[in-house]
Design a protein around this motif. Sequence first.
Motif, PDB file in Angstrom:
ATOM      1  N   ALA A 170       0.828  -1.211   0.000  1.00  0.00           N
ATOM      2  CA  ALA A 170       0.000   0.000   0.000  1.00  0.00           C
ATOM      3  C   ALA A 170       0.862   1.261   0.000  1.00  0.00           C
ATOM      4  N   GLU A 171       2.045   1.187   0.622  1.00  0.00           N
ATOM      5  CA  GLU A 171       2.930   2.346   0.670  1.00  0.00           C
ATOM      6  C   GLU A 171       3.450   2.725  -0.719  1.00  0.00           C
ATOM      7  N   ASP A 172       3.450   1.737  -1.630  1.00  0.00           N
ATOM      8  CA  ASP A 172       3.910   2.009  -2.993  1.00  0.00           C
ATOM      9  C   ASP A 172       3.039   3.054  -3.673  1.00  0.00           C
ATOM     10  N   PHE A 173       1.736   3.041  -3.365  1.00  0.00           N
ATOM     11  CA  PHE A 173       0.832   4.039  -3.947  1.00  0.00           C
ATOM     12  C   PHE A 173       1.278   5.441  -3.562  1.00  0.00           C
ATOM     13  N   GLU A 174       1.521   5.634  -2.286  1.00  0.00           N
ATOM     14  CA  GLU A 174       1.921   6.945  -1.777  1.00  0.00           C
ATOM     15  C   GLU A 174       3.273   7.366  -2.354  1.00  0.00           C
ATOM     16  N   LYS A 175       4.208   6.437  -2.422  1.00  0.00           N
ATOM     17  CA  LYS A 175       5.552   6.737  -2.893  1.00  0.00           C
ATOM     18  C   LYS A 175       5.558   7.156  -4.365  1.00  0.00           C
ATOM     19  N   VAL A 176       4.880   6.417  -5.225  1.00  0.00           N
ATOM     20  CA  VAL A 176       4.926   6.714  -6.660  1.00  0.00           C
ATOM     21  C   VAL A 176       4.212   8.022  -6.986  1.00  0.00           C
ATOM     22  N   ILE A 177       3.139   8.305  -6.295  1.00  0.00           N
ATOM     23  CA  ILE A 177       2.438   9.565  -6.542  1.00  0.00           C
ATOM     24  C   ILE A 177       3.347  10.736  -6.185  1.00  0.00           C
ATOM     25  N   SER A 178       4.080  10.619  -5.088  1.00  0.00           N
ATOM     26  CA  SER A 178       5.026  11.667  -4.706  1.00  0.00           C
ATOM     27  C   SER A 178       6.150  11.809  -5.726  1.00  0.00           C
ATOM     28  N   GLU A 179       6.678  10.678  -6.203  1.00  0.00           N
ATOM     29  CA  GLU A 179       7.759  10.700  -7.196  1.00  0.00           C
ATOM     30  C   GLU A 179       7.312  11.358  -8.498  1.00  0.00           C
ATOM     31  N   ILE A 180       6.171  10.957  -8.987  1.00  0.00           N
ATOM     32  CA  ILE A 180       5.679  11.482 -10.263  1.00  0.00           C
ATOM     33  C   ILE A 180       5.367  12.967 -10.137  1.00  0.00           C
ATOM     34  N   ASN A 181       4.734  13.358  -9.047  1.00  0.00           N
ATOM     35  CA  ASN A 181       4.433  14.782  -8.847  1.00  0.00           C
ATOM     36  C   ASN A 181       5.710  15.609  -8.810  1.00  0.00           C
ATOM     37  N   ALA A 182       6.737  15.093  -8.162  1.00  0.00           N
ATOM     38  CA  ALA A 182       8.010  15.815  -8.081  1.00  0.00           C
ATOM     39  C   ALA A 182       8.663  15.925  -9.456  1.00  0.00           C
ATOM     40  N   LYS A 183       8.630  14.855 -10.228  1.00  0.00           N
ATOM     41  CA  LYS A 183       9.254  14.862 -11.555  1.00  0.00           C
ATOM     42  C   LYS A 183       8.506  15.794 -12.502  1.00  0.00           C
ATOM     43  N   ILE A 184       7.205  15.769 -12.475  1.00  0.00           N
ATOM     44  CA  ILE A 184       6.405  16.655 -13.329  1.00  0.00           C
ATOM     45  C   ILE A 184       6.620  18.109 -12.921  1.00  0.00           C
ATOM     46  N   ALA A 185       6.721  18.361 -11.632  1.00  0.00           N
ATOM     47  CA  ALA A 185       6.932  19.732 -11.153  1.00  0.00           C
ATOM     48  C   ALA A 185       8.317  20.261 -11.557  1.00  0.00           C
ATOM     49  N   ARG A 186       9.331  19.370 -11.560  1.00  0.00           N
ATOM     50  CA  ARG A 186      10.696  19.782 -11.929  1.00  0.00           C
ATOM     51  C   ARG A 186      10.781  20.166 -13.399  1.00  0.00           C
TER      52      ARG A 186
END
Length: 158
Positions: free
Chosen positions: A137-153
Amino acid sequence: MRCPYCGSEDTQVKDSRPAEDNTSIRRRRICPDCGGRFTTFERVQLRELMVIKKTGRKVPFDRDKLVRSFEVALRKRPVERDRIERAVSGIVRRLESSGETEISSEQIGLQVLEAMKSLDDVGFVRYASVYRDFTLAEDFEKVISEINAKIARDPLDV
């Protein structure tokens, strides 16, 4: 164009018009042999794209496979088919105009994630869960954070 009903190669175009997304031509055809009617779509293809899989294997880019991945993630969600077509057309246009003939599957996946995020939050999480092979379940939280950070960069380099 070969008739899908009887296999005759002598079909006739009865009507041509731009498709709803204005990126293809919709043609209504009729077969003089069996009388069958069917529709075909014609699209511009700027270059032949190859997808480099994670294993290093190269396969031809398949627009229909991209459409199917959207449809699976958005199954039973209130997203119109037109919006899916526009998202897919946008991704294909970006890939073709990038100048590259070989595109990594990861680049395509990230573009799908970006498009999915604007279409439907649930579809975004569904696609991300398969794309990143979630096991916890933690994978959901982790990937959303990663993708949001990459898109924001760098939203253009996705």
